[in-house]
Enzyme design. Structure first.
Site: not given
Ligand code: UDP
Length: 483
Positions: A16, A118, A140, A350, A367, A370, A372, A391-392
């Site tokens: 977010h 948000d 988001t 990563a 996973h 949104w 990703s 919401e995945q």
């Molecule tokens: N992310 C990253 N490295 C990791 C895990 C996540 O850079 O090892 C970043 C990813 O690129 C994205 C954000 O963290 O921009 C994760 O947001 P997303 O909505 O995909 O998933 P959430 O973390 O909210 O479950």
């Protein structure tokens, strides 16, 4: 010239926070009359968020964006259905104080133009109302998910449907934001749980009363869902995405002190499109049994891999914040790292955007968070879905069935503090990885490349999101209260 000041209130979750900060940058870059103050709420225990927020003051050069760090509330770390609501409520007085100070210190040409909240901070609309300024919501997730929230809220409040009865149901539901029937099993746990469904859908109700909802999507990705929103009673909707953090400001954690350099060097040595990348977001982790099945699947698939493997939260029952292993060998099958040394790399956090941008990446086991999802589309990398929480599952269904842009390892896998699926076997995972990596040139692969081009076009001058952002800015300036 009057300067319009917007107050942004993101929740401190990577998925977010980053996109709201990027949104702030987009606004001030586009119009010199706008400035933004981002209020940063603090969780006492999230190192990933801390390292991102600590970097903001130095990494964001824009002079018309300010960050105000709010005091840390001691709210405990136990997982309770009301954790997020309690956290947001506890921050309301801090937000109120910070905005009062902002107004007091404003110059004669500065004017508060409104709050951008948000999607889960809608109770803060009250604060904007008290000050007589408009509220906007930053959403988001997808337009389809926004449509789902609005639709379920109507079902619940006007048709008296008990939403939680969809739990364990095999039924398929007709949702205005989808052209396909939606299986009830991909609904998020938050609407299938008695304690959380009402507070969650209350956000949908409150969003209707705002001046507009800014959605991190683009018209060409979800044309049907975007069009459905007006019929669901949404206020003005601005699809301004994809809003991504691609310029190295995404938190790239020190890995062996190299800020991910060793990962990029390793990728440089791999053939084009040969590596499957596995990464499960900022909250993704698995228990040891599942990790062993994944390792076995990767080894048997024979494909090169880059695996972001993260350690479970240290104590059970706590808010789910994973961390990196000092030595991942402790959970992997014996000899795995040695046997796969020439084809694979196991890492912790990563530098995901940089990894997805690399030509060696051929597929992404994701996973389906949104952000990703938008990143994978931007870089034209096809996804195999393995949702965990939030919401995945819903996003996975949209990607695989509604949009034909991904392949499935599983769409309804679920592992959060409310509900849990069993373990996915090595066979199931291996099958999914093979399908992902061995279908280059398939229809859905071509479609991903097309959407990738469209995502870039949407943001350029004259593109759909570019125009939508212009409309948003006009509305923000026109909606400013008269002084
Ligand atoms: N992310 C990253 N490295 C990791 C895990 C996540 O850079 O090892 C970043 C990813 O690129 C994205 C954000 O963290 O921009 C994760 O947001 P997303 O909505 O995909 O998933 P959430 O973390 O909210 O479950």
């Amino acid at each position: 010239m009057t300067h319009a000041e917007l107050v942004f209130v993101p929740i401190p979750a990577i998925g977010h926070l980053i996109s709201m900060v990027e949104m702030a940058k987009l606004l001030v870059d586009r119009d010199p009359r706008l400035s933004v103050t981002v209020l940063i709420m603090k969780l006492p225990f999230d190192a990933d968020v801390d390292s991102y927020t600590n970097s903001l003051a130095t990494s964001v050069a824009a002079t018309r964006i300010r960050f105000v760090h709010l005091p840390c509330e001691n709210i405990g770390t136990e997982i309770l259905g009301s954790f997020l609501t309690d956290f947001i409520e506890s921050n309301k007085p801090h937000v109120k104080r910070a905005v009062a100070e902002l107004v007091d210190s404003a110059s004669s040409t500065q004017q508060l133009a409104g709050f951008v909240l948000d999607m889960v901070c809608t109770t803060m609309i009250d604060l904007a109302d008290e000050l007589g300024v408009p509220s906007y919501v930053f959403f988001t997730s997808s337009a389809a998910f926004l449509g789902m929230m609005l639709h379920l809220q109507l079902l619940q409040d006007e048709h008296h449907v008990n939403i939680t009865e969809f739990k364990d149901s095999a039924s398929e539901l007709d949702f205005p934001s989808f052209t396909n029937l939606l299986p009830a099993k991909v609904l998020p746990s938050v609407v299938l749980t008695k304690e959380s469904v009402r507070p969650f859908l209350e956000h949908a109700k409150r969003m209707r009363a705002t001046k507009g909802i800014i959605v991190n999507t683009f018209d060409e990705l979800e044309p049907h869902a975007v069009r459905s929103l007006a019929g669901l009673g949404a206020p003005a909707v601005y699809p301004v995405g994809p809003i991504l953090s691609l310029n190295g400001e995404t938190k790239e954690k020190d890995i062996d002190g190299h800020r991910g350099d060793d990962i990029m060097e390793w990728l440089d040595k791999q053939p084009p499109s040969s590596v499957v990348f596995l990464c499960f977001g900022s909250r993704g982790w698995f228990g040891e049994d599942q990790v062993k099945q994944m390792a076995c699947a990767l080894e048997r698939s024979g494909h090169r891999f880059l695996w972001s493997l993260r350690r479970p939260p240290l104590s059970k029952g706590q808010v789910e914040i994973p961390s990196d292993y000092a030595d991942p060998a402790e959970v992997l099958p014996e000899g795995f790292l040695h046997r796969t040394a020439s084809v694979g790399k196991v890492i912790g956090w990563a530098p995901q955007a940089a990894v997805l941008a690399h030509r060696a990446i051929g597929g992404f086991v994701s996973h389906c968070g949104w952000n990703s999802t938008l990143e994978s589309l931007w870089f034209g990398v096809r996804v195999a879905t393995w949702p965990l929480r939030a919401e995945q599952q819903f996003n996975a269904f949209e990607l695989v069935v509604e949009l034909g842009l991904a392949t499935e390892i599983k769409m309804d896998y679920r592992r959060d503090f409310r509900m849990e699926s069993g373990i996915l076997t090595a066979d199931e995972i291996e099958g999914g990885i093979r399908k992902l990596m061995e279908e280059a040139g398939s229809e859905s692969w071509k479609k991903v490349k097309e959407v990738s081009e469209k995502s870039r076009k949407a943001l350029t001058e004259g593109g759909s999101s570019y125009l939508s952002l212009g409309r948003l800015i006009d509305d923000i300036l026109n909606n400013m209260p008269l002084i």
